[in-house]
Design an enzyme around this catalytic site. Sequence first.
Site, PDB file in Angstrom:
ATOM      1  N   HIS A   1       6.819  -1.632  -7.017  1.00 14.85           N
ATOM      2  CA  HIS A   1       5.392  -1.351  -6.861  1.00 14.85           C
ATOM      3  C   HIS A   1       4.744  -1.309  -8.242  1.00 14.85           C
ATOM      4  O   HIS A   1       5.159  -0.548  -9.098  1.00 14.85           O
ATOM      5  CB  HIS A   1       5.231  -0.011  -6.129  1.00 14.85           C
ATOM      6  CG  HIS A   1       3.832   0.295  -5.745  1.00 14.85           C
ATOM      7  ND1 HIS A   1       3.142  -0.448  -4.812  1.00 14.85           N
ATOM      8  CD2 HIS A   1       2.998   1.264  -6.146  1.00 14.85           C
ATOM      9  CE1 HIS A   1       1.935   0.061  -4.661  1.00 14.85           C
ATOM     10  NE2 HIS A   1       1.822   1.109  -5.461  1.00 14.85           N
TER      11      HIS A   1
ATOM     12  N   GLU B   1      12.540   5.493  -2.400  1.00 13.94           N
ATOM     13  CA  GLU B   1      12.331   4.700  -3.613  1.00 13.94           C
ATOM     14  C   GLU B   1      13.172   5.249  -4.755  1.00 13.94           C
ATOM     15  O   GLU B   1      13.257   6.448  -4.915  1.00 13.94           O
ATOM     16  CB  GLU B   1      10.852   4.731  -3.996  1.00 13.94           C
ATOM     17  CG  GLU B   1       9.974   4.191  -2.905  1.00 13.94           C
ATOM     18  CD  GLU B   1       8.864   3.286  -3.416  1.00 13.94           C
ATOM     19  OE1 GLU B   1       8.881   2.937  -4.600  1.00 13.94           O
ATOM     20  OE2 GLU B   1       8.009   2.941  -2.625  1.00 13.94           O
TER      21      GLU B   1
ATOM     22  N   ASP C   1       6.637  -3.897  -1.490  1.00 12.63           N
ATOM     23  CA  ASP C   1       6.894  -3.248  -2.777  1.00 12.63           C
ATOM     24  C   ASP C   1       6.825  -1.727  -2.643  1.00 12.63           C
ATOM     25  O   ASP C   1       6.769  -1.011  -3.627  1.00 12.63           O
ATOM     26  CB  ASP C   1       5.956  -3.769  -3.870  1.00 12.63           C
ATOM     27  CG  ASP C   1       4.528  -3.279  -3.750  1.00 12.63           C
ATOM     28  OD1 ASP C   1       4.173  -2.664  -2.731  1.00 12.63           O
ATOM     29  OD2 ASP C   1       3.748  -3.505  -4.689  1.00 12.63           O
TER      30      ASP C   1
ATOM     31  N   ALA D   1       0.820  -1.206   0.000  1.00 16.01           N
ATOM     32  CA  ALA D   1       0.000   0.000   0.000  1.00 16.01           C
ATOM     33  C   ALA D   1       0.856   1.259   0.000  1.00 16.01           C
ATOM     34  O   ALA D   1       1.103   1.857  -1.042  1.00 16.01           O
ATOM     35  CB  ALA D   1      -0.941  -0.022   1.204  1.00 16.01           C
TER      36      ALA D   1
END
Length: 107
Positions: free
Chosen positions: A62, A43, A38, A13
């Site tokens: 993701h 990131e 993920d 999420a």
Amino acid sequence: GLMKPTAFLINTARSGLIDENAMWEALYHKRIGGAALDVFDVEPPGIDHRLVTLDNVTLTQHQAGTTVHAMGRSPLRLCTHMSALFEGKEPKTWINRGKVDLRKLTV
């Protein structure tokens, strides 16, 4: 701290839902069985990310917004949400709820 040692944490999420440092501690010390993620605080996580070094973690990229169905419908969802905002209504899905004053939105 409330999870069983056999529990697996799965987060696909948002990274902010989990304290990444506390999760790493629990995984490193085997207080939980493992994790599948993920989403990450930073990131992409990179090969030097400390979660990468753990043998009880599965990391993937993701993909939620990149399916054929999601890509085709995303413009319609955006228009629906923007229309709701300009009508003074809250969209059904809203990540930063409470951060936007609906009364200040104008067309």
